[in-house]
Design a protein around this motif. Structure first.
Motif, PDB file in Angstrom:
ATOM      1  N   PRO A 298     -56.849  25.541  45.113  1.00 55.73           N
ATOM      2  CA  PRO A 298     -57.458  26.316  44.024  1.00 55.73           C
ATOM      3  C   PRO A 298     -58.644  25.565  43.429  1.00 55.73           C
ATOM      4  O   PRO A 298     -58.722  24.337  43.494  1.00 55.73           O
TER       5      PRO A 298
ATOM      6  N   GLU B 279     -62.656  26.387  34.600  1.00 53.73           N
ATOM      7  CA  GLU B 279     -61.495  26.773  33.804  1.00 53.73           C
ATOM      8  C   GLU B 279     -61.393  28.286  33.752  1.00 53.73           C
ATOM      9  O   GLU B 279     -62.394  28.983  33.619  1.00 53.73           O
ATOM     10  N   LYS B 280     -60.167  28.743  33.839  1.00 54.18           N
ATOM     11  CA  LYS B 280     -59.934  30.175  33.778  1.00 54.18           C
ATOM     12  C   LYS B 280     -60.016  30.633  32.328  1.00 54.18           C
ATOM     13  O   LYS B 280     -59.434  30.014  31.435  1.00 54.18           O
ATOM     14  N   ARG B 281     -60.743  31.693  32.108  1.00 54.63           N
ATOM     15  CA  ARG B 281     -60.844  32.215  30.752  1.00 54.63           C
ATOM     16  C   ARG B 281     -59.557  32.911  30.368  1.00 54.63           C
ATOM     17  O   ARG B 281     -59.016  33.704  31.145  1.00 54.63           O
ATOM     18  N   LEU B 282     -59.087  32.614  29.195  1.00 62.57           N
ATOM     19  CA  LEU B 282     -57.882  33.282  28.707  1.00 62.57           C
ATOM     20  C   LEU B 282     -58.269  34.603  28.069  1.00 62.57           C
ATOM     21  O   LEU B 282     -59.284  34.698  27.373  1.00 62.57           O
TER      22      LEU B 282
END
Length: 130
Positions: A94, A99-102
């Motif tokens: 991965p 960073e994955k946005r919340l």
């Protein structure tokens, strides 16, 4: 006379150098932009081997043996082994640097002013606050 007799023979002594010049464009195809998962030396080795294989193909297609056999194919190279490609394993990992946005989690206040009993000044005052 069969249909194969009508195929013209290429003069491989003249065609081979021109083909080699055109095939050299392969060497600069992968730009060196500093990707850590790309082994540029391995890419260059593969491209060089491809060019040597094409030279061997030119030698093999010469019916009069005027094109010289490439040096790579004049001696036995040993048993062929398959080198494990580690870059495929790295590509399957991965993405770590993004960073994955919340999603926004909060109560949404749906103000329904479709009630006919609400004064318009109250509606306009609420819109000005936001």
């Amino acid at each position: 006379m069969s249909s194969l007799d009508k195929i013209p023979e290429a003069e491989m002594v003249l065609v081979a150098p021109k083909s080699r010049a055109e095939r050299r464009a392969v060497l600069g195809f992968v730009p060196r932009i500093g990707l850590p998962i790309v082994d540029y030396a391995d890419v260059e080795r593969i491209d060089t081997f491809y060019l040597e294989c094409q030279s061997y193909r030119d030698y093999y297609r010469d019916p009069y043996d005027r094109v010289h056999k490439p040096m790579k194919f004049t001696k036995h190279q040993g048993r062929c082994g398959v080198k494990v490609d580690r870059s495929v394993e790295e590509l399957r990992q991965p993405i770590r640097w993004v960073e994955k946005r919340l999603p926004y989690i909060g109560a949404i206040d749906y103000k329904s002013h479709m009630n006919l009993g609400v004064d318009t000044s109250v509606i306009l005052r609420e819109r000005l606050l936001f």
